[in-house]
Design a protein around this motif. Structure first.
Motif: not given
Length: 143
Positions: A54-75
């Motif tokens: 749920r964190d991934y689905a709801r927050k990653q879209i607003r992140n504007h960064r790749s999942s390979k660049e985004t640390p878990v702490r951000d989501l």
């Protein structure tokens, strides 16, 4: 009905965890490998968050960064509800229903992680306990 300690003892798979500095991609790979919907986020052995689908689905879209660049702490969710071994299954289900989450860490009195319960674990045990009670009542009535 079983205690939380008994439910946790029945879980044979290793606890699936990630670290706050791991990438979201790494965490998703761990989730897929363990076939789970959430990971406890541990730093130096202490619970600092939980990362769920749920964190991934709801927050990653607003992140504007790749999942390979985004640390878990951000989501991750850093405000984590948890229970101790003294909690009942009913209390756990009530908390999860009220707060609308599906994974609940269990900690000891020193704050060490003992395990995690899913709503599925609790529903399965509730159904099992109810089925046992029905069978016992049927035997009582038939005798």
């Amino acid at each position: 009905m079983k205690t939380l300690k008994q439910l946790l003892a029945e879980k044979t798979a290793p606890l699936a965890v990630t670290a706050p500095d791991d990438t979201v991609y790494q965490a998703l790979c761990v989730m897929a490998e363990h076939n789970v919907g959430a990971l406890l986020v541990l730093q130096e052995g202490k619970l600092v968050g939980i990362f769920s689908e749920r964190d991934y689905a709801r927050k990653q879209i607003r992140n504007h960064r790749s999942s390979k660049e985004t640390p878990v702490r951000d989501l991750m969710s850093s405000r984590v509800a948890y229970v101790g071994l003294q909690a009942t299954l009913e209390e756990c289900m009530s908390l999860m229903t009220e707060k609308r989450f599906r994974h609940l860490p269990v900690l000891d009195d020193q704050g060490q992680v003992l395990g995690i319960l899913s709503i599925g674990d609790l529903v399965k045990e509730t159904i099992s306990a109810q089925q046992f009670l029905i069978e016992e009542l049927e035997r009582y009535i038939a005798s």
